[in-house]
Design a protein around this motif. Sequence first.
Motif, PDB file in Angstrom:
ATOM      1  N   HIS A  48      -0.297  13.504  17.995  1.00 19.44           N
ATOM      2  CA  HIS A  48       0.205  12.304  17.875  1.00 19.44           C
ATOM      3  C   HIS A  48       1.628  12.583  18.307  1.00 19.44           C
ATOM      4  O   HIS A  48       2.539  11.721  18.491  1.00 19.44           O
ATOM      5  CB  HIS A  48       0.602  11.669  16.674  1.00 19.44           C
ATOM      6  N   ASP A  50       4.798  13.422  21.059  1.00 23.78           N
ATOM      7  CA  ASP A  50       4.825  13.602  22.415  1.00 23.78           C
ATOM      8  C   ASP A  50       5.666  14.907  22.629  1.00 23.78           C
ATOM      9  O   ASP A  50       6.384  15.259  21.730  1.00 23.78           O
ATOM     10  CB  ASP A  50       5.768  12.454  22.963  1.00 23.78           C
ATOM     11  N   ASP A  52       7.881  15.621  24.653  1.00 23.22           N
ATOM     12  CA  ASP A  52       9.444  15.713  24.874  1.00 23.22           C
ATOM     13  C   ASP A  52      10.075  15.295  23.675  1.00 23.22           C
ATOM     14  O   ASP A  52      11.411  14.951  23.542  1.00 23.22           O
ATOM     15  CB  ASP A  52       9.874  14.525  25.788  1.00 23.22           C
ATOM     16  N   ARG A  53       9.376  15.185  22.362  1.00 21.68           N
ATOM     17  CA  ARG A  53      10.110  15.043  21.257  1.00 21.68           C
ATOM     18  C   ARG A  53      10.622  16.237  20.684  1.00 21.68           C
ATOM     19  O   ARG A  53      10.363  17.217  20.977  1.00 21.68           O
ATOM     20  CB  ARG A  53       8.802  14.353  20.415  1.00 21.68           C
ATOM     21  N   PRO A 118       6.757  -0.309  23.627  1.00 23.74           N
ATOM     22  CA  PRO A 118       6.788   1.222  23.481  1.00 23.74           C
ATOM     23  C   PRO A 118       8.182   1.874  23.665  1.00 23.74           C
ATOM     24  O   PRO A 118       8.398   3.037  22.576  1.00 23.74           O
ATOM     25  CB  PRO A 118       6.036   1.670  25.017  1.00 23.74           C
ATOM     26  N   ARG A 119       8.904   1.467  24.187  1.00 19.55           N
ATOM     27  CA  ARG A 119      10.537   2.319  24.222  1.00 19.55           C
ATOM     28  C   ARG A 119      10.929   1.946  22.935  1.00 19.55           C
ATOM     29  O   ARG A 119      11.480   2.943  22.204  1.00 19.55           O
ATOM     30  CB  ARG A 119      11.424   1.232  25.409  1.00 19.55           C
ATOM     31  N   ARG A 121       9.427   1.439  20.138  1.00 17.96           N
ATOM     32  CA  ARG A 121       8.846   2.087  19.105  1.00 17.96           C
ATOM     33  C   ARG A 121       9.209   3.665  19.220  1.00 17.96           C
ATOM     34  O   ARG A 121       9.488   4.317  18.283  1.00 17.96           O
ATOM     35  CB  ARG A 121       7.293   2.051  19.382  1.00 17.96           C
ATOM     36  N   SER A 122       9.322   4.100  20.461  1.00 17.77           N
ATOM     37  CA  SER A 122       9.814   5.460  20.661  1.00 17.77           C
ATOM     38  C   SER A 122      11.223   5.967  19.870  1.00 17.77           C
ATOM     39  O   SER A 122      11.239   6.882  19.407  1.00 17.77           O
ATOM     40  CB  SER A 122       9.747   5.881  22.145  1.00 17.77           C
ATOM     41  N   GLU A 125      10.920   5.668  15.988  1.00 21.97           N
ATOM     42  CA  GLU A 125      10.126   6.841  15.680  1.00 21.97           C
ATOM     43  C   GLU A 125      11.181   8.103  15.406  1.00 21.97           C
ATOM     44  O   GLU A 125      11.078   9.125  14.738  1.00 21.97           O
ATOM     45  CB  GLU A 125       9.115   7.155  16.184  1.00 21.97           C
ATOM     46  N   MET A 126      11.876   8.140  16.728  1.00 23.29           N
ATOM     47  CA  MET A 126      12.993   9.190  17.072  1.00 23.29           C
ATOM     48  C   MET A 126      13.917   9.303  15.774  1.00 23.29           C
ATOM     49  O   MET A 126      14.122  10.318  15.300  1.00 23.29           O
ATOM     50  CB  MET A 126      13.689   9.115  18.296  1.00 23.29           C
ATOM     51  N   THR A 141      17.693  10.915  25.870  1.00 21.86           N
ATOM     52  CA  THR A 141      16.647   9.683  26.653  1.00 21.86           C
ATOM     53  C   THR A 141      17.458   9.224  27.808  1.00 21.86           C
ATOM     54  O   THR A 141      17.050   8.838  28.715  1.00 21.86           O
ATOM     55  CB  THR A 141      16.716   8.464  25.746  1.00 21.86           C
TER      56      THR A 141
END
Lengths: 169, 143
Positions: A48, A50, A52-53, A118-119, A121-122, A125-126, A141
């Motif tokens: 789960h 990404d 790039d995280r 999506p953006r 949420r990303s 979560e970050m 980002t």
Amino acid sequence: MEKETFQKWVFTLRPKIMKIGLDYFSSTDDAEDATQDTLIQLWCYCEHIDEDRNIEALAIRVAKNCCVNLKRKQQHYFLPPESEMTEHTQDFSPSPQEEMEQEEERQILNQALAVLKPRERSLFEMRQQEGLETGEIAQKTGIPKASVQSMISAARKKVYQELKKRMIR
Amino acid sequence: MKTEEVNKLIDKYLEGLTSAQEEKRLALELQREDAPEEWKVISMMLGELTLGEALYDQTLEQRSSRRKFLRLSWTAAASVALLVGWGIHSYVNQYDQDVAVMYVNGQKITDEKQVMAQSTAVVSEIFNLSEAPGDLVELFNME
């Protein structure tokens, strides 16, 4: 992130996680246990994540969480009989009932997060999972800091309203 | 933290203006047993990882301040012991000091060798006198 990629990360992450355990427990055995728990949790969750995280930031937070949970389990294991219990030796580890409630809460949160773009949420979560500061997210980002802040704010307000609808009646 | 302060921090959180540090503090504050439902919602949003990290950091901070306190206590105890020791040493030695003291023309001499030399000179001067000096004769009515 695929399991194979994660395996490569393990060599970099392990000593860092171990240090977190040693700082907390001052015992190599306990630090090893916390490291194992952390790596297992990351392994189960890695699909789960990404690529790039910031996996390192996430690993550090999971490691700290595992240390606290392990300590709670130890306190539970060494708990004296009820008559000898003082406020310092009370058990704060979750009961099976509490664990069930926590799982239910996770599901409700996931449902609430589903309303985000999506953006959004990303970015949410970050901040929530990796604990990154707004400036760090902006740098990562390429989005201006002010925009990151307003997007995080919008995401939080949406999730808050959604959770209030589901939890408070 | 007072309820009003927590509510202000919640507003700041929803505006996206809190730092990671403030969010950890908020996560700890929201754990109160009498927390209203709205606080529980925010606690869920902050997530288990934020709370876990906050508890971890709190433990390490408490341990570090306990160590600092112990170090300070030891330093204070050592300073007191040193002061008491110095006091005792000074008290015991005060009678040993200035064992040889002499005033020559109003000037204090404490050097043992000098005092001895002066004393010897004075004594031999007295023994070498054929007559007592006038002021002594007057003083002791030596007629």
